[in-house]
Design a protein around this motif. Structure first.
Motif, PDB file in Angstrom:
ATOM      1  N   GLU A   1      -3.414  -2.888  -0.151  1.00  0.00           N
ATOM      2  CA  GLU A   1      -4.451  -3.288   0.796  1.00  0.00           C
ATOM      3  C   GLU A   1      -3.972  -3.154   2.235  1.00  0.00           C
ATOM      4  O   GLU A   1      -4.720  -2.695   3.108  1.00  0.00           O
ATOM      5  CB  GLU A   1      -4.856  -4.742   0.527  1.00  0.00           C
ATOM      6  CG  GLU A   1      -5.987  -5.236   1.425  1.00  0.00           C
ATOM      7  CD  GLU A   1      -6.342  -6.683   1.158  1.00  0.00           C
ATOM      8  OE1 GLU A   1      -7.182  -7.225   1.899  1.00  0.00           O
ATOM      9  OE2 GLU A   1      -5.759  -7.258   0.216  1.00  0.00           O
ATOM     10  N   ALA A   2      -2.701  -3.536   2.502  1.00  0.00           N
ATOM     11  CA  ALA A   2      -2.153  -3.413   3.850  1.00  0.00           C
ATOM     12  C   ALA A   2      -2.051  -1.959   4.281  1.00  0.00           C
ATOM     13  O   ALA A   2      -2.284  -1.620   5.445  1.00  0.00           O
ATOM     14  CB  ALA A   2      -0.782  -4.083   3.919  1.00  0.00           C
TER      15      ALA A   2
ATOM     16  N   ARG B   1      -1.424  -6.423  -2.672  1.00  0.00           N
ATOM     17  CA  ARG B   1      -1.415  -6.742  -1.241  1.00  0.00           C
ATOM     18  C   ARG B   1      -0.814  -5.604  -0.426  1.00  0.00           C
ATOM     19  O   ARG B   1      -1.277  -5.316   0.685  1.00  0.00           O
ATOM     20  CB  ARG B   1      -0.623  -8.035  -1.006  1.00  0.00           C
ATOM     21  CG  ARG B   1      -1.320  -9.281  -1.517  1.00  0.00           C
ATOM     22  CD  ARG B   1      -0.750 -10.541  -0.874  1.00  0.00           C
ATOM     23  NE  ARG B   1       0.646 -10.710  -1.248  1.00  0.00           N
ATOM     24  CZ  ARG B   1       1.071 -11.419  -2.284  1.00  0.00           C
ATOM     25  NH1 ARG B   1       0.187 -12.024  -3.070  1.00  0.00           N
ATOM     26  NH2 ARG B   1       2.358 -11.538  -2.541  1.00  0.00           N
TER      27      ARG B   1
ATOM     28  N   SER C   1      -3.973   0.501   3.120  1.00  0.00           N
ATOM     29  CA  SER C   1      -5.317   1.066   3.251  1.00  0.00           C
ATOM     30  C   SER C   1      -6.017   0.637   4.535  1.00  0.00           C
ATOM     31  O   SER C   1      -6.725   1.437   5.161  1.00  0.00           O
ATOM     32  CB  SER C   1      -6.172   0.664   2.044  1.00  0.00           C
ATOM     33  OG  SER C   1      -6.316  -0.751   1.999  1.00  0.00           O
ATOM     34  N   ASN C   2      -5.823  -0.618   4.973  1.00  0.00           N
ATOM     35  CA  ASN C   2      -6.517  -1.062   6.186  1.00  0.00           C
ATOM     36  C   ASN C   2      -5.711  -0.852   7.461  1.00  0.00           C
ATOM     37  O   ASN C   2      -6.137  -1.245   8.540  1.00  0.00           O
ATOM     38  CB  ASN C   2      -6.931  -2.534   6.064  1.00  0.00           C
ATOM     39  CG  ASN C   2      -5.741  -3.460   5.838  1.00  0.00           C
ATOM     40  OD1 ASN C   2      -4.609  -3.148   6.211  1.00  0.00           O
ATOM     41  ND2 ASN C   2      -6.003  -4.599   5.216  1.00  0.00           N
ATOM     42  N   GLY C   3      -4.545  -0.269   7.366  1.00  0.00           N
ATOM     43  CA  GLY C   3      -3.766   0.089   8.549  1.00  0.00           C
ATOM     44  C   GLY C   3      -2.857  -0.993   9.082  1.00  0.00           C
ATOM     45  O   GLY C   3      -2.149  -0.780  10.067  1.00  0.00           O
ATOM     46  N   ARG C   4      -2.831  -2.172   8.455  1.00  0.00           N
ATOM     47  CA  ARG C   4      -1.984  -3.250   8.961  1.00  0.00           C
ATOM     48  C   ARG C   4      -0.505  -2.924   8.819  1.00  0.00           C
ATOM     49  O   ARG C   4       0.305  -3.261   9.680  1.00  0.00           O
ATOM     50  CB  ARG C   4      -2.312  -4.561   8.245  1.00  0.00           C
ATOM     51  CG  ARG C   4      -3.619  -5.196   8.678  1.00  0.00           C
ATOM     52  CD  ARG C   4      -3.810  -6.541   8.039  1.00  0.00           C
ATOM     53  NE  ARG C   4      -3.920  -6.417   6.578  1.00  0.00           N
ATOM     54  CZ  ARG C   4      -4.055  -7.453   5.764  1.00  0.00           C
ATOM     55  NH1 ARG C   4      -4.081  -8.681   6.248  1.00  0.00           N
ATOM     56  NH2 ARG C   4      -4.154  -7.270   4.452  1.00  0.00           N
ATOM     57  N   LEU C   5      -0.126  -2.281   7.718  1.00  0.00           N
ATOM     58  CA  LEU C   5       1.281  -1.933   7.518  1.00  0.00           C
ATOM     59  C   LEU C   5       1.738  -0.931   8.568  1.00  0.00           C
ATOM     60  O   LEU C   5       2.837  -1.054   9.131  1.00  0.00           O
ATOM     61  CB  LEU C   5       1.485  -1.371   6.113  1.00  0.00           C
ATOM     62  CG  LEU C   5       2.933  -0.965   5.773  1.00  0.00           C
ATOM     63  CD1 LEU C   5       3.838  -2.178   5.832  1.00  0.00           C
ATOM     64  CD2 LEU C   5       2.990  -0.322   4.389  1.00  0.00           C
ATOM     65  N   THR C   6       0.899   0.039   8.864  1.00  0.00           N
ATOM     66  CA  THR C   6       1.262   1.035   9.888  1.00  0.00           C
ATOM     67  C   THR C   6       1.417   0.379  11.255  1.00  0.00           C
ATOM     68  O   THR C   6       2.372   0.671  11.993  1.00  0.00           O
ATOM     69  CB  THR C   6       0.180   2.123   9.952  1.00  0.00           C
ATOM     70  OG1 THR C   6       0.038   2.733   8.668  1.00  0.00           O
ATOM     71  CG2 THR C   6       0.561   3.196  10.973  1.00  0.00           C
ATOM     72  N   ALA C   7       0.489  -0.511  11.597  1.00  0.00           N
ATOM     73  CA  ALA C   7       0.583  -1.206  12.889  1.00  0.00           C
ATOM     74  C   ALA C   7       1.848  -2.050  12.964  1.00  0.00           C
ATOM     75  O   ALA C   7       2.528  -2.091  13.998  1.00  0.00           O
ATOM     76  CB  ALA C   7      -0.651  -2.085  13.094  1.00  0.00           C
ATOM     77  N   ALA C   8       2.196  -2.719  11.848  1.00  0.00           N
ATOM     78  CA  ALA C   8       3.407  -3.537  11.848  1.00  0.00           C
ATOM     79  C   ALA C   8       4.657  -2.680  12.004  1.00  0.00           C
ATOM     80  O   ALA C   8       5.586  -3.033  12.747  1.00  0.00           O
ATOM     81  CB  ALA C   8       3.482  -4.350  10.558  1.00  0.00           C
TER      82      ALA C   8
END
Length: 311
Positions: free
Chosen positions: A21-22, A18, A24-31
């Motif tokens: 995946e976060a 997980r 790779s799709n940029g969700r971790l960076t946005a968070a």
């Protein structure tokens, strides 16, 4: 089906997967970019003021200097033993009941009449929604003139009927009923718009099928439309309950809590007996109780009603 041909069982991704995946799709960076500023603002403007209020509630403090006169639970004892606080709680409950029993059904009835997209309905929606977009203080001032026994609409009615002038807002028994009329007038348009948005999402084929089966207009509303908009009704009821706990701006220009402190709500009680009298510790105690009640209402409503409405 043999074991060799059976599809492999679904496997939930582990924490490492997980995380990859976060990333790779940029969700971790946005968070990481958006979450810290939000947490800082929430801490500065919500958490810290709440913590300070909880601290001040145990002091007899007038707002100047550092609180030093520790009184323990005395502020809470005075609050619960004050007759005006009981009146304020009762008035808040009355507003809540009127919002659920009168305001919401009225809003639903009007929404059922004007939810379809027509120019005439658009005009009526605007007329019904205008009171909500008006500032609370302005609405209170307008209605204070309406209820004025010397120069307002009630004075004109009394003159036309040839009866003595009457002052609704100065009557201990009638003043709060006048306030509830204003509250229903002010906020029913908000709930109406929620219902309109939900009703426009009801499939037309379901309504047409009910008509073909011989269902009346009332049966279509009861068995087709209302079940579809049940989540919207649950959200509307939640806003009505929380709004009843927050009523303040309308009461101040109408009665300022009078006559004889008979039209206070919990918030106006906090303002009158806490802030205006420089009893910040006492007002903080009232605020703590109001906050706890609001949180409990939100939590239990979410658990008991919102999930049922969504299912």
């Amino acid at each position: 089906m043999s074991e060799s041909t059976m599809p492999p069982p679904d496997r939930r991704p582990g924490p490492a997967e997980r995380l990859r995946e976060a990333v790779s799709n940029g969700r971790l960076t946005a968070a990481l970019i958006l979450l810290p500023p939000a947490l800082v603002l929430f801490t500065l403007f919500v958490i810290l003021p709440l913590g300070e209020s909880g601290w001040y509630a145990f002091y007899d403090w007038n707002g100047y200097g550092t609180p030093e006169d520790f009184v323990g639970l005395q502020n809470f004892e005075q609050m619960f033993g004050h007759s005006v606080f009981s009146v304020a709680v009762g008035n808040t409950v009355k507003i809540l009941v009127i919002s659920l029993v009168v305001q919401m059904p009225l809003a639903l009835l009007l929404a059922l009449l004007v939810y379809r997209q027509t120019p005439t309905n658009a005009v009526f929606r605007l007329i019904f929604f205008v009171p909500y977009i008006m500032a609370e203080v302005a609405a209170g001032l307008i209605w204070s003139f309406v209820f004025d026994g010397n120069y307002g609409v009630t004075a004109s009615i009394a003159t036309t009927l040839g009866i003595d002038k009457f002052f609704i807002l100065a009557d201990r028994d009638l003043a709060f009923y006048a306030i509830m009329v204003v509250i229903v007038w002010k906020y029913f348009g908000f709930h109406m718009m929620i219902y309109i948005a939900a009703l426009q999402g009801v499939p037309d084929d379901q309504i047409e099928a009910a008509r073909i089966e011989g269902a009346s207009r009332t049966q279509i509303v009861r068995h087709v439309q209302i079940p579809y908009i049940r989540p919207a009704i649950a959200v509307s009821a939640f806003f009505a309950i929380i709004g009843a706990l927050q009523v303040f701006d309308i009461i101040i220009p109408l009665t300022n809590g009078g006559p004889s402190n008979q039209t206070h709500t919990i918030v106006t009680y906090l303002y009158e007996f806490g802030l205006t009298r420089l009893r910040i510790g006492f007002g903080s105690a009232v605020g703590v109780v109001l906050f706890i009640v609001a949180v409990l209402v939100a939590v239990f409503y979410q658990r008991l009603f919102m999930r049922k409405a969504a299912s």
